[in-house]
Structure formats: C-alpha cells, structure tokens
Design a protein around this motif. Sequence first.
Motif, PDB file in Angstrom:
ATOM      1  N   LYS A 338       0.816  -1.208   0.000  1.00 15.46           N
ATOM      2  CA  LYS A 338       0.000   0.000   0.000  1.00 15.46           C
ATOM      3  C   LYS A 338       0.854   1.265   0.000  1.00 15.46           C
ATOM      4  O   LYS A 338       0.385   2.339  -0.366  1.00 15.46           O
ATOM      5  CB  LYS A 338      -0.928   0.007   1.224  1.00 15.46           C
ATOM      6  CG  LYS A 338      -2.072  -1.005   1.164  1.00 15.46           C
ATOM      7  CD  LYS A 338      -3.092  -0.584   0.112  1.00 15.46           C
ATOM      8  CE  LYS A 338      -4.333  -1.442   0.149  1.00 15.46           C
ATOM      9  NZ  LYS A 338      -5.321  -1.028  -0.889  1.00 15.46           N
ATOM     10  N   HIS A 339       2.113   1.126   0.451  1.00 11.95           N
ATOM     11  CA  HIS A 339       3.021   2.276   0.542  1.00 11.95           C
ATOM     12  C   HIS A 339       4.353   1.914  -0.126  1.00 11.95           C
ATOM     13  O   HIS A 339       5.347   1.631   0.558  1.00 11.95           O
ATOM     14  CB  HIS A 339       3.250   2.662   2.004  1.00 11.95           C
ATOM     15  CG  HIS A 339       2.002   3.003   2.746  1.00 11.95           C
ATOM     16  ND1 HIS A 339       1.201   2.041   3.327  1.00 11.95           N
ATOM     17  CD2 HIS A 339       1.397   4.204   2.982  1.00 11.95           C
ATOM     18  CE1 HIS A 339       0.170   2.638   3.911  1.00 11.95           C
ATOM     19  NE2 HIS A 339       0.254   3.943   3.711  1.00 11.95           N
ATOM     20  N   SER A 383       9.166   0.145  11.082  1.00 16.03           N
ATOM     21  CA  SER A 383       8.057  -0.259  10.206  1.00 16.03           C
ATOM     22  C   SER A 383       7.334  -1.477  10.757  1.00 16.03           C
ATOM     23  O   SER A 383       6.100  -1.570  10.687  1.00 16.03           O
ATOM     24  CB  SER A 383       8.589  -0.541   8.796  1.00 16.03           C
ATOM     25  OG  SER A 383       9.177   0.612   8.246  1.00 16.03           O
ATOM     26  N   ARG A 441       2.816   5.280   9.449  1.00 13.84           N
ATOM     27  CA  ARG A 441       3.933   6.227   9.386  1.00 13.84           C
ATOM     28  C   ARG A 441       5.064   5.743  10.299  1.00 13.84           C
ATOM     29  O   ARG A 441       5.105   6.077  11.493  1.00 13.84           O
ATOM     30  CB  ARG A 441       3.475   7.630   9.779  1.00 13.84           C
ATOM     31  CG  ARG A 441       4.519   8.720   9.555  1.00 13.84           C
ATOM     32  CD  ARG A 441       3.941  10.115   9.759  1.00 13.84           C
ATOM     33  NE  ARG A 441       3.541  10.358  11.126  1.00 13.84           N
ATOM     34  CZ  ARG A 441       4.383  10.767  12.102  1.00 13.84           C
ATOM     35  NH1 ARG A 441       5.661  10.933  11.840  1.00 13.84           N
ATOM     36  NH2 ARG A 441       3.928  10.980  13.326  1.00 13.84           N
TER      37      ARG A 441
END
Length: 523
Positions: A338-339, A383, A441
Amino acid sequence: MKAPFFVTTILLLTGYCASPFLMLALSGLVTSLVAVLLAVVLVPYFIELISCDHRPPVVGPISNQLIHFQTLYGYMTSLARKYPTFRFVTPSHSEVYTVDPMNVEYILKTNFANYTKGEYNIGIIKDLFGNGIFAVDGAKWRHQRKLASFEFSTKVLRDFNTVIFKSSTVKLVEKISLIAATEKAMNLQDLLMKSTLDSIFKVGFGFDLDTLSGSDEASNRFMKAFDDSNGLVYWRFVDLLWRVKRFLNIGSEAALKDNIRIIDNFVYELINNKRDQMKNKDLYRDKEDILSRFLMESEIDRENMSDEYLRDISLTFVIAGKDTSASTLAWFFYMLCKHPLIQEKIGQEVISVTEANKDTSIDDFALKLTESALQNMHYLHASLTETLRLYPAVPLDGKSAEKDDVLPDGFKIKKGDGVGYMAYPMGRMTYIWGQDAEVFRPERWLNNGVFQPESPFKFTAFQGGPRICLGKEFAYRQMKILAAFLVYFFKFKLVDESKQVRYRTMFNLHMDEGLHLYAFPRF
C-alpha cells in the motif's frame, strides 16, 4: 454441515407424519425457549442500564458482540472513540473494555494481582490451551514463566534460533523465486505461516517439518486444525450456548473436538519421538531445542511435568513462534504494498546496512545479515513496530477481577467482571497517537533516524508489567530476518489493489482469505 441422522429423522416425522396438535406444541416449545433465552440476555442488560453506581457506560448486551463478530475489532474501535472505557452485560457479569493507557498500566502492572485470567476465561480456552502459560495463573504461570525466561535468556538458544530463522528463510526465498519466475500470484500469508511453523518446530522441538514444501501431510493437517481451533475457541466468548453444544457434540463444538484430537495426536507423537531420540545418546548430542530441555526437566520433576503439561507448553511455543510473527509479517507486507515508497526505503536500508549488491547470493546475504546489521536496521524495526501498532498480533486481551476495585478513570469494577484492554482500537485512537493515528507512518518511532520505543501501556502489542512477552526480542529477530531477506530479493505488489484485506476474528489477527500478491526480483 450435514444434520445428524436422528435430527433429520425427527424433522421428517414432524413435517410429514405429526398431527397439527403436536406441531403446535413443538412450535410453542421453541417459542418459549427463545423467549427464555432473550430474557436471560436482556433482563440483566436493562437492570445494569439504569444503574447509577458509577460503573463504565453500558453499550449493550453481550449479544452485540455476536452480531458484530465478523468485524468485531472495528466495532470495538468505533465504541472506544466514544467511550475510552465501556462494558457489555452478560447474564452473570459485565465485560469491561478500555483503551485508556492509565487503566492499562493499572491492570497489567499497578494492581496486577487483582487481574488474572480468571475461571471464566480459563473455562473457555482450556480445551485448546490446557495449562499453557496463556491460560493459567498462580504457581503454574510462575513455573512456566521461570522456565521460559531461562530459555529466552540463554545465548546458546539465541544463536541457535538465529541460524534456524536464516535457514528457514532461505527456503522461503527459494520458494518465492520459483513462483516469481512463473509470474503467478501467491498467498504470502500461507507461505509465512508455513515458514514460521517450520522454524518454531526446529527451534522448539528439534524436528524438520518442511511444511513449506507441502510434502508433510500430517503437519499440514496440524496447522489447519490449530488455526481452525483458534477461531472456534474464540467464538465461545460470544456463544452463550457453547457448553450445551459441547455436551451434545454438535456444530462448532463437534468441529473443535475433532480438531483438538488432531492437535493432540500430533503433539504427543512429537513428544514420544523426542523422548526416544534422546535415549540414544550416540545419535543425539544436540540439546539446544526447547522441548529437549523441558524433557530433561521432566526427568527431575515427573509429577508436575507430565506429558499433558508438556503438550500444553509445546502449543504455547507454537502460538508464540508461528501465529504472532507470521500474521504480523503478513500485515507488514500488505502495508508495504500500500506504501511502495516505504517498501523502497526499507529495501535501500537493508542494502546499505548489509553492504550487499546485485551479485550477492542468498547464502552470502545470510552471512551479511549479522546481529549488528539487524540492530542497525532502525527503519525496518520502526516499520514492523508501526505494523504492530495498527495490526497487533493479539488484538484484544482479557483479564478477570478477583475483587471489587476502582480504575484510575474512576469507574467501579465488581468482583468477577471481565476486564480487557484493546490493542487494536488503541492503535487507532487520536487521543493516544495524534490526528494521524490511522496513518501508517514508521517515522513516528524514529528520533534522528534511531528507533525510540514507547511505553508498553500505550503500545500494548507485547503486554506490559509482570506478564510482558518474554519472546519480544525473539519475535523481532525472526521478523527482521524474514523481512530483510524478502525485501532485499523481491518487490511486492498486490494482485488486486482495490480489494480491502479483512481480518479473521480469532485470538491472533490473521488475514481472512490470505494475502495474495506478486513478487518481482529486485535486481
């Protein structure tokens, strides 16, 4: 699911042969039973609803959880946005839930002695977890905690599991390479589950399952039975009739019984094989695995360390070593898809820290992935932690109040109340994490590029206080090794970018229907 023969027979008789009077009587009986059940559920709810005893707000009877079961954690999140502490009412007690970090610290640490697993929770989970550390209090909990603490702090075991994690991941990389070469989609969650199961069985029991190859039918049956049992036992928390179904051996309880039989046969055979293996001292010199150490302990303490107890401890390590890591990694790779910029940033960090290049082989990369290299992967660590914030491996965790009490937010707790903290909703609360609480984030965990942890009572993925997860560093090492390998050798893309991945409601946050994506060689 087919109806039992006697049920089918009764339906046929009542449908085709019974008199109108008998049919009317049966209809009345069913109506009466439904009315009694509704009264049992709703009367306590209405009584508590009008209570003025400064108890947590009542949001509904426990049947509300049944209605919202498939999206339970999202439902609980929506309630937590309105009420940081709230409760559901059952016929016997209230189930209180909180996302308030002060309450969480109070439950897990400050007044730890008052918030145990409790008879209610243990009664629900005992059939699967037995007397494993996740399902006991008191002396049995302390005994297993002491044993596990020794194992996780032993450098020999730490070095041993690092070797195993790397060798299992090499097999996973080779498997994904073959699939990528055909340009076919894969279910990465399934591959991760098999890889972590292989790892924990080697670390925990000293056996090579090789589930990843798909050749061992017994281990595949065990894994499916274990995952299904996980969901079926969790269903008991909202199923008021589960004891009746267990007595009659019907429905979900019949399925659970069959699955537990498969699990027990597999684990007891494992224990017996390990015991036979250890008797042959000429062939067996390697005692790094956890089961070997427990079996040696059982020779000293035969009364307490029975085979049944060893079975329960063994399953504890399977849960800790397979489900938590694999489910977290599945959500991690979903977030990377997704990122894509974050996916690339992690890839560049791995390349930089290991000093690997496009000519580095799989085996050479394993050598470059040293303990020092893993410790310096701060963005990868951040992450993974950000993934656990939004998708905690254990989304809800429940305790039981031993005595009447008052939480830091002023709400009264009665003896016997269930009291749970909610890791999944906590990660989405703006009053805890800021306005971007629902945004993935990783940078929120970094200070000048260096990872900075948060309070375990705010970030509750590994619990806190006396029950804080002993395997936290073990889990991070396993996840970082797997993630570093896969991100270095591949780039990943979802098969369907528009499809919303959903969870399966159970003790661990598994993806429902898996994670389907494509892998492409990075170089």
